[in-house]
Design a protein around this motif. Structure first.
Motif, short mmCIF file in Angstrom:
data_model
loop_
_atom_site.label_atom_id
_atom_site.label_comp_id
_atom_site.label_asym_id
_atom_site.label_seq_id
_atom_site.Cartn_x
_atom_site.Cartn_y
_atom_site.Cartn_z
N VAL A 93 0.81 -1.22 -0.03
CA VAL A 93 0.00 -0.02 -0.11
C VAL A 93 1.13 1.24 0.02
CG1 VAL A 93 -1.70 1.42 1.48
CG2 VAL A 93 -1.96 -1.11 0.89
N ASP A 94 2.05 1.21 1.04
CA ASP A 94 2.64 2.47 1.05
C ASP A 94 3.58 2.88 -0.12
OD1 ASP A 94 1.73 2.71 3.39
OD2 ASP A 94 3.34 2.04 4.59
N ASP A 95 3.85 1.59 -0.99
CA ASP A 95 4.50 1.68 -2.58
C ASP A 95 3.42 1.89 -3.67
OD1 ASP A 95 6.79 1.78 -3.67
OD2 ASP A 95 6.93 -0.23 -3.81
N GLY A 96 2.48 2.56 -3.42
CA GLY A 96 1.60 3.01 -4.50
C GLY A 96 0.80 1.92 -5.00
N LEU A 97 0.45 0.77 -4.11
CA LEU A 97 -0.64 -0.11 -4.92
C LEU A 97 -1.89 0.17 -5.52
CD1 LEU A 97 -1.00 -3.31 -5.04
CD2 LEU A 97 -2.20 -3.05 -2.85
N ALA A 98 -2.50 1.47 -4.66
CA ALA A 98 -3.70 2.12 -5.32
C ALA A 98 -3.37 2.62 -6.54
CB ALA A 98 -4.15 3.05 -4.16
N LYS A 99 -2.38 3.34 -7.06
CA LYS A 99 -2.14 3.79 -7.94
C LYS A 99 -1.96 2.71 -9.19
CE LYS A 99 0.41 7.88 -9.45
NZ LYS A 99 1.46 8.98 -9.21
N ILE A 100 -1.20 1.44 -8.61
CA ILE A 100 -1.08 0.61 -9.78
C ILE A 100 -2.43 0.03 -10.29
CG2 ILE A 100 -0.05 -1.74 -10.02
CD1 ILE A 100 2.30 -0.46 -8.19
N VAL A 101 -3.24 -0.31 -9.20
CA VAL A 101 -4.51 -1.07 -9.56
C VAL A 101 -5.50 -0.23 -10.03
CG1 VAL A 101 -3.72 -2.98 -7.91
CG2 VAL A 101 -5.39 -1.29 -7.24
#
Ligand SMILES: [Zn+2]
Ligand SMILES: [Zn+2]
Length: 422
Positions: free
Chosen positions: A159-167
């Motif tokens: 999550v902290d590494d940008g999961l939201a942006k990827i998915v």
């Protein structure tokens, strides 16, 4: 079976099974500790690329995200954890692990004692099935291969590494775990399902002295012992009967020699709860009891509290669970069962919580059905059936892999398989 999107997608299961069993045995023989899942992540990324997915590697360290876009429609996220445990395998299986790894400067044996190798293999298979039958569904399937579940920070790391942006935007999150019930069965549960877990290290201070001169000491051994006894009253006297909770002191350490009173003692404890309210009440009670016992013992310095390995509660969304349970009953018939409340914990829910989407988490059986039935008849399930984290935990390859793979496909298609506008 009536021809449904699920049955048509699962027509490819035989092909998938062909590589899955070998892949699983290889993965089982090559377990990797939390945050060290390099080989696993590499193999996962390769398979997902070959299946035509958009693949993101190195998410939150060793995490891998595979995205399969297939037109407009819902987006379903499925998560598998990849890490193994510092356990010396004693299954006697031909593909048992003989692997060791270094952690905190020590060499330890490593084993897939929690079945995360099953989860990885099933999710790869489900994605490959969906990729091979794109005419049967529409939307986006997202596979999240997560590191470091066992140390409770792999989900947050992604999550902290940008999961939201990827998915991107996701409609629902799904997750499964292999457990010690009969293989072939799938178990769903609505509402609180897995406990929140909190671990704590408490250091209490005394004043060291010669064992023959207790008047010159503040004895932290007696102090710690009083704390351990008094902590037994938190669950028995302060939480409501019927509200399940566990408080275990798993470690109590002080001193080195029979005639030396030490100057400190360390207590390590673990708490399991199913609601934030109960969790807070228990944490407050621990604080109050430890502080008061230190006062009562004339402790020369305040106690120190260090929290670690914190897992959130897994609280399954009723609507999502209902939709999955209905799809499971349609597909698995009598093998779709209700999952009992679990005292284990998981960090999966950190992902849907961060993405703001509802989720459900179900169990798949991993025990040979005949073995389970024999143990159940003899009233010996607890004695004879190894559970997760045991050195003897050994899911049978089939029907476990078929069931876990099918469960993911069936559940995902409860969203993706709907005709547009239907
Ligand atoms: Zn585990
Ligand atoms: Zn696990």
């Amino acid at each position: 079976m009536a021809s449904t999107a699920a049955s048509r997608v699962l027509a490819g299961l035989e092909n998938v099974r062909g590589w899955q069993e070998g892949f699983y045995q290889d993965l089982h023989a090559h377990p990797e500790l939390s945050h060290q899942e390099h080989r696993t992540a590499g193999n996962v990324a390769q398979r997902m690329r070959d299946a035509g997915c958009e693949v993101h590697e190195g998410v939150g360290g060793t995490g891998v995200v595979a995205v399969l876009r297939n037109g407009d429609g819902p987006a379903v996220l499925m998560r598998a954890d990849m890490d193994a445990l510092p356990v010396r395998e004693q299954t006697g299986l031909p593909y048992a692990s003989a692997v060791t790894a270094t952690t905190d400067g020590a060499e330890v044996p490593v084993m897939h004692a929690c079945g995360h190798d099953v989860h990885v293999t099933c999710l790869l298979g489900a994605m490959e099935l969906l990729a091979g039958a794109t005419s049967e569904w529409t939307g986006t399937a997202v596979a999240v291969f997560q590191p470091a579940e066992e140390v409770a920070d792999g989900a947050r790391g992604m999550v902290d590494d940008g999961l939201a942006k990827i998915v991107g935007a996701v409609d629902v999150a799904l997750c499964q775990h292999v457990l010690a019930f009969p293989a072939g069965q799938v178990g769903t549960r609505s509402g609180p399902t897995l406990s929140a877990a909190d671990s704590m290290r408490i250091t209490v201070h005394g004043r060291g002295a010669h064992g023959s001169m207790p008047q010159a000491s503040v004895d932290p051994v007696v102090l710690a012992a009083m704390i351990v006894v008094r902590l037994q009253t938190v669950i028995s006297r302060e939480t409501r009967p019927g509200d399940p909770a566990v408080l275990t002191v798993g470690s109590l350490q002080a001193g080195t020699k029979s005639n030396v009173i030490p100057d400190a003692a360390t207590i390590q404890l673990n708490i399991r709860t199913y609601s934030e309210q109960t969790r807070t009440a228990i944490l407050d009670a621990i604080n109050r009891i430890v502080t008061a016992e230190c006062d009562a013992s004339r402790s020369p310095a305040p106690p120190e509290f260090e929290r670690f390995d914190q897992f959130p509660v897994t609280d399954n969304d009723p609507g999502v669970t209902d939709r999955v349970a209905t799809a499971f009953t349609d597909h698995f018939g009598d093998c779709a069962v209700e999952l009992p409340l679990q005292t284990a914990s998981e960090d999966f829910s950190d992902i849907p919580k961060a993405l703001g989407v509802p989720y459900t988490y179900w169990g798949i059986g991993g025990v040979d059905p005949a073995t389970y039935e024999r143990a159940a008849k003899a009233g010996r399930v607890a004695d004879d059936i190894p559970v997760n984290h045991s050195a003897q935990f050994a899911p049978v390859i089939q029907p476990t892999l078929d069931t876990g793979t099918s469960a993911l496909v069936v559940a995902a298609l409860a969203w993706l398989g709907r005709s547009p506008g239907g």
